[in-house]
Write an enzyme that holds these catalytic residues in place. Structure first.
Site, PDB file in Angstrom:
ATOM      1  N   ASP A 139       9.311   6.468   8.796  1.00  0.00           N
ATOM      2  CA  ASP A 139       8.676   6.323  10.195  1.00  0.00           C
ATOM      3  C   ASP A 139       6.929   7.261   9.855  1.00  0.00           C
ATOM      4  OD1 ASP A 139       8.791   3.960  12.112  1.00  0.00           O
ATOM      5  OD2 ASP A 139       8.423   5.320  13.423  1.00  0.00           O
TER       6      ASP A 139
ATOM      7  N   PHE B 138      -5.178   1.558   4.129  1.00  0.00           N
ATOM      8  CA  PHE B 138      -4.765   0.396   4.948  1.00  0.00           C
ATOM      9  C   PHE B 138      -4.261   1.174   6.560  1.00  0.00           C
ATOM     10  CE2 PHE B 138      -0.837   3.319   2.847  1.00  0.00           C
ATOM     11  CZ  PHE B 138      -0.177   2.951   3.925  1.00  0.00           C
ATOM     12  N   GLY B 139      -3.895   0.503   7.064  1.00  0.00           N
ATOM     13  CA  GLY B 139      -3.840   0.678   8.719  1.00  0.00           C
ATOM     14  C   GLY B 139      -4.705   1.510   9.723  1.00  0.00           C
TER      15      GLY B 139
ATOM     16  N   GLY C 140       0.561  -0.750  -0.019  1.00  0.00           N
ATOM     17  CA  GLY C 140       0.021   0.143  -0.290  1.00  0.00           C
ATOM     18  C   GLY C 140       0.706   1.276  -0.054  1.00  0.00           C
ATOM     19  N   LYS C 141       1.983   1.475   1.066  1.00  0.00           N
ATOM     20  CA  LYS C 141       3.135   2.401   0.743  1.00  0.00           C
ATOM     21  C   LYS C 141       3.291   2.302  -0.311  1.00  0.00           C
ATOM     22  CE  LYS C 141       4.848   2.107   5.222  1.00  0.00           C
ATOM     23  NZ  LYS C 141       5.660   2.649   6.585  1.00  0.00           N
TER      24      LYS C 141
END
Length: 199
Positions: free
Chosen positions: A70, A153-154, A12-13
Site C-alpha cells: 500500500d 505512473f500515478g 506498472g507496479k
C-alpha cells in the site's frame, strides 16, 4: 520453482516489482496471472494496515506466499493528503491527470519548502504458515509546478526529486527503482524473502 502472488492488478507496479526481485528463484504472479478475482476492501487507516489486509485476504484464498503493498503520496501543504486515500482520491475512477492537476492547483500559493511531499510504501508478506512481516520505504521530494515525464505512473509526473532535478516520471527505471519508496521497501522485503528461500 516457488511462487509469490503479488496482490495487485497494476501492470506498472508489476514491472517494477519483477525488476527488483528478478534474481530470486521465484515466479512472481499478479492477481490476474494467478487467476484471482477478489474485491478487497481496504479500510485500514495506515499504509501498513491496508497492505496487511490485501496480503491476508489473498493468502486466505490461496494459502500461498503473498506480497501486497500500500503506498501513497503525502503532501504536507494538504495535511498529508491524499495519503492512504491516494488511489481513491477524488473518486475511484478519476484519472491521475485530473488528480495531479488538482494537487498542483491546491499548491498555487505554496513556495519552496511548503511544497514538500513524500511517497510512502509499505510491503506486507504473509507466508504460507500465516506469519506476516512488513517493510517500509520512503522517498522525500516536493510537488512540481507542472506534470513532467512519461516513465512513471500515478503521481510520478508531479513528484519532483531535487537531487536529480526532475520528476520521478523522468527518471530512468533503474534509477527510479533504486531510490523510490517502492524500490526501498522491496529491497528490504527482498532480504526477508532471501532468508525465507535460503538463497
Amino acid at each position: 520453482m516457488k511462487k509469490i502472488i503479488f496482490a495487485t492488478g497494476n501492470e506498472g507496479k508489476m514491472k517494477e516489482i519483477r525488476m527488483i526481485l528478478e534474481d530470486l528463484p521465484v515466479q512472481v504472479l499478479s492477481l490476474k496471472e494467478a487467476g484471482i478475482n477478489s474485491d478487497i476492501v481496504e479500510d485500514g487507516e495506515t499504509f501498513e494496515e491496508n497492505a496487511l489486509i490485501k496480503a491476508r485476504t489473498i493468502h486466505d484464498l490461496t494459502g500461498e506466499l503473498v506480497l501486497a503493498d500500500d503506498s501513497g503520496l503525502e503532501v504536507d501543504y494538504m495535511n498529508k493528503a491524499p495519503g492512504v486515500y491516494s488511489a481513491r482520491f477524488l473518486g475511484e475512477d478519476t484519472s491521475y491527470a485530473v488528480k495531479n492537476q488538482y494537487i498542483i492547483d491546491q499548491l498555487r500559493e505554496a513556495k519552496g519548502g511548503e511544497r514538500s511531499a513524500r511517497f510512502v510504501c509499505v510491503i506486507a508478506a504473509v507466508f504460507p504458515d500465516g506469519t506476516a512481516k512488513t517493510c517500509q520505504g520512503v522517498i522525500e521530494g516536493e510537488i512540481g509546478y507542472e506534470p513532467a515525464g512519461e516513465n512513471g505512473f500515478g503521481y510520478d509526473p508531479i513528484f519532483y526529486v531535487p537531487e536529480y532535478g526532475c520528476s520521478t516520471a523522468q527518471l530512468p527505471p533503474e534509477i527510479k527503482n533504486k531510490i523510490s519508496h517502492r524500490g526501498k521497501a522491496l529491497e528490504a522485503m527482498k532480504k526477508v524473502l532471501e532468508e525465507y528461500l535460503q538463497v
